[in-house]
Design a protein around this motif. Sequence first.
Motif, PDB file in Angstrom:
ATOM      1  N   UNK A  25      11.948  -9.291   3.288  1.00  0.00           N
ATOM      2  CA  UNK A  25      12.600  -8.222   4.037  1.00  0.00           C
ATOM      3  C   UNK A  25      12.147  -6.831   3.602  1.00  0.00           C
ATOM      4  N   UNK A  26      11.284  -6.751   2.609  1.00  0.00           N
ATOM      5  CA  UNK A  26      10.870  -5.453   2.086  1.00  0.00           C
ATOM      6  C   UNK A  26       9.563  -4.990   2.728  1.00  0.00           C
ATOM      7  N   UNK A  27       9.541  -3.733   3.106  1.00  0.00           N
ATOM      8  CA  UNK A  27       8.337  -3.144   3.698  1.00  0.00           C
ATOM      9  C   UNK A  27       7.528  -2.478   2.592  1.00  0.00           C
ATOM     10  N   UNK A  28       6.248  -2.781   2.540  1.00  0.00           N
ATOM     11  CA  UNK A  28       5.376  -2.174   1.536  1.00  0.00           C
ATOM     12  C   UNK A  28       5.043  -0.745   1.955  1.00  0.00           C
ATOM     13  N   UNK A  29       5.326   0.197   1.081  1.00  0.00           N
ATOM     14  CA  UNK A  29       5.006   1.606   1.336  1.00  0.00           C
ATOM     15  C   UNK A  29       3.591   1.909   0.868  1.00  0.00           C
ATOM     16  N   UNK A  30       3.284   1.528  -0.359  1.00  0.00           N
ATOM     17  CA  UNK A  30       1.931   1.727  -0.882  1.00  0.00           C
ATOM     18  C   UNK A  30       1.773   0.957  -2.184  1.00  0.00           C
ATOM     19  N   UNK A  31       0.523   0.716  -2.566  1.00  0.00           N
ATOM     20  CA  UNK A  31       0.254   0.103  -3.865  1.00  0.00           C
ATOM     21  C   UNK A  31       0.305   1.191  -4.928  1.00  0.00           C
ATOM     22  N   UNK A  32       1.009   0.921  -6.031  1.00  0.00           N
ATOM     23  CA  UNK A  32       1.157   1.933  -7.086  1.00  0.00           C
ATOM     24  C   UNK A  32       0.590   1.485  -8.414  1.00  0.00           C
ATOM     25  N   UNK A  33       0.068   0.264  -8.454  1.00  0.00           N
ATOM     26  CA  UNK A  33      -0.502  -0.196  -9.720  1.00  0.00           C
ATOM     27  C   UNK A  33      -1.267  -1.488  -9.535  1.00  0.00           C
ATOM     28  N   UNK A  34      -2.132  -1.780 -10.515  1.00  0.00           N
ATOM     29  CA  UNK A  34      -2.918  -3.008 -10.481  1.00  0.00           C
ATOM     30  C   UNK A  34      -3.187  -3.439 -11.910  1.00  0.00           C
ATOM     31  N   UNK A  35      -3.016  -4.729 -12.175  1.00  0.00           N
ATOM     32  CA  UNK A  35      -3.235  -5.238 -13.523  1.00  0.00           C
ATOM     33  C   UNK A  35      -4.083  -6.485 -13.509  1.00  0.00           C
ATOM     34  N   UNK A  36      -4.125  -7.168 -14.651  1.00  0.00           N
ATOM     35  CA  UNK A  36      -4.961  -8.354 -14.806  1.00  0.00           C
ATOM     36  C   UNK A  36      -4.546  -9.457 -13.843  1.00  0.00           C
ATOM     37  N   UNK A  37      -3.237  -9.626 -13.649  1.00  0.00           N
ATOM     38  CA  UNK A  37      -2.747 -10.765 -12.890  1.00  0.00           C
ATOM     39  C   UNK A  37      -2.317 -10.447 -11.465  1.00  0.00           C
ATOM     40  N   UNK A  38      -2.247  -9.166 -11.101  1.00  0.00           N
ATOM     41  CA  UNK A  38      -1.783  -8.881  -9.761  1.00  0.00           C
ATOM     42  C   UNK A  38      -1.598  -7.403  -9.481  1.00  0.00           C
ATOM     43  N   UNK A  39      -0.686  -7.107  -8.578  1.00  0.00           N
ATOM     44  CA  UNK A  39      -0.518  -5.750  -8.081  1.00  0.00           C
ATOM     45  C   UNK A  39       0.952  -5.332  -8.136  1.00  0.00           C
ATOM     46  N   UNK A  40       1.176  -4.013  -8.091  1.00  0.00           N
ATOM     47  CA  UNK A  40       2.526  -3.463  -8.025  1.00  0.00           C
ATOM     48  C   UNK A  40       2.611  -2.576  -6.787  1.00  0.00           C
ATOM     49  N   UNK A  51      12.029   0.424  -4.272  1.00  0.00           N
ATOM     50  CA  UNK A  51      11.923  -0.346  -5.495  1.00  0.00           C
ATOM     51  C   UNK A  51      10.442  -0.541  -5.832  1.00  0.00           C
ATOM     52  N   UNK A  52      10.198  -1.091  -7.012  1.00  0.00           N
ATOM     53  CA  UNK A  52       8.854  -1.552  -7.367  1.00  0.00           C
ATOM     54  C   UNK A  52       8.851  -3.070  -7.235  1.00  0.00           C
ATOM     55  N   UNK A  53       7.815  -3.598  -6.623  1.00  0.00           N
ATOM     56  CA  UNK A  53       7.670  -5.044  -6.468  1.00  0.00           C
ATOM     57  C   UNK A  53       6.340  -5.469  -7.083  1.00  0.00           C
ATOM     58  N   UNK A  54       6.435  -6.280  -8.130  1.00  0.00           N
ATOM     59  CA  UNK A  54       5.223  -6.831  -8.736  1.00  0.00           C
ATOM     60  C   UNK A  54       4.902  -8.152  -8.062  1.00  0.00           C
ATOM     61  N   UNK A  55       3.633  -8.334  -7.759  1.00  0.00           N
ATOM     62  CA  UNK A  55       3.149  -9.606  -7.224  1.00  0.00           C
ATOM     63  C   UNK A  55       2.093 -10.123  -8.190  1.00  0.00           C
ATOM     64  N   UNK A 106       8.492  -9.972  -8.604  1.00  0.00           N
ATOM     65  CA  UNK A 106       9.479  -9.342  -9.474  1.00  0.00           C
ATOM     66  C   UNK A 106       9.925  -8.036  -8.829  1.00  0.00           C
ATOM     67  N   UNK A 107      11.197  -7.948  -8.500  1.00  0.00           N
ATOM     68  CA  UNK A 107      11.758  -6.735  -7.906  1.00  0.00           C
ATOM     69  C   UNK A 107      12.458  -5.942  -9.000  1.00  0.00           C
ATOM     70  N   UNK A 108      12.101  -4.671  -9.155  1.00  0.00           N
ATOM     71  CA  UNK A 108      12.668  -3.873 -10.242  1.00  0.00           C
ATOM     72  C   UNK A 108      12.799  -2.418  -9.831  1.00  0.00           C
TER      73      UNK A 108
END
Length: 304
Positions: A25-40, A51-55, A106-108
């Motif tokens: 149900x969450x709409x992605x506004x923009x990507x704000x981070x990227x790491x070894x295992x995925x994106x934020x 919110x911040x959503x880690x994938x 992860x929703x935070x």
Amino acid sequence: AKKTKNSQRNNQKFLLNQKYADFTEYKIIKQIGKGTFGQIFMVENSHHQRFALKKLIATNLKDIKTLEHEYQILLDIQFHGKKINLVQIYGIETKQLDPTTFVLYVLMELATTDWEKEILTRRNLFKYYKENELMSIISSLITTFAQLQKEKISHRDIKPQNILIFEDSRTYKLADFGEAKVLLGDGKPTERQTLRGTELYMSPILFYALRSRQIIKYVKHNPYKSDLFSFGLCCLFAATLCFESIYDVRELRNNTAIKYIVQKYLGGRYSNVVINIICSMLDVNENSRCDFIEMEKEIKKIGY
């Protein structure tokens, strides 16, 4: 059947708060981070709350369970109502997309920035922290780490990127517990402490173990004192606004040389109080270096 504390905790694992549960149900506004295992991503719900959503993506169930470990530590602390400045987690959920693709969502709470970005922004503006400002940040974070130590939790990857800032309250909160460990006993040195962390911010005993040509998995050290050294390097970076200060002390093996470098960078801008606190955290001798609980007491003695 009557629920036990353990069963209640397990029920909290994936859906900490039911109203945040459906991540579709969450709409992605923009990507704000990227790491070894995925994106934020910055995401927004139907009520325009952000919110911040880690994938986080893994290729097998074992790896995704390892990633879950970071957030389970946070959920356990939140579930027991501990008032510690950690990033608030609203829910976690694992999905298997195909036989070789697993995703952890992860929703935070959404931070404004992280400490490293703030420090680098200040460097570009030549805007050094005022002494009271810097000591307030240091004191607040020392208290956070001391509270974690009382819970027998060692972070094991302290660096400015893992300290998030919330602009509305100027609160600094700890995040990214991917290397964290709940310790048994008092956390004193044992042969079974694994070699973890980011090289630049490692304590001397871990740094030189990593740099040795031997294949080392376990290093005898006190994890809380190692974490304190890492935090000391973060504080030096914040006080100087430059990575060069870390590189200048990184391979030094005696406290006199370290104090000379710290005074060279900070003398004239900060008092001996700040210099001595940072030097105390950067004590190369683990036996004489404080842990977080001891350092919190020292800081309180000087009025912070």
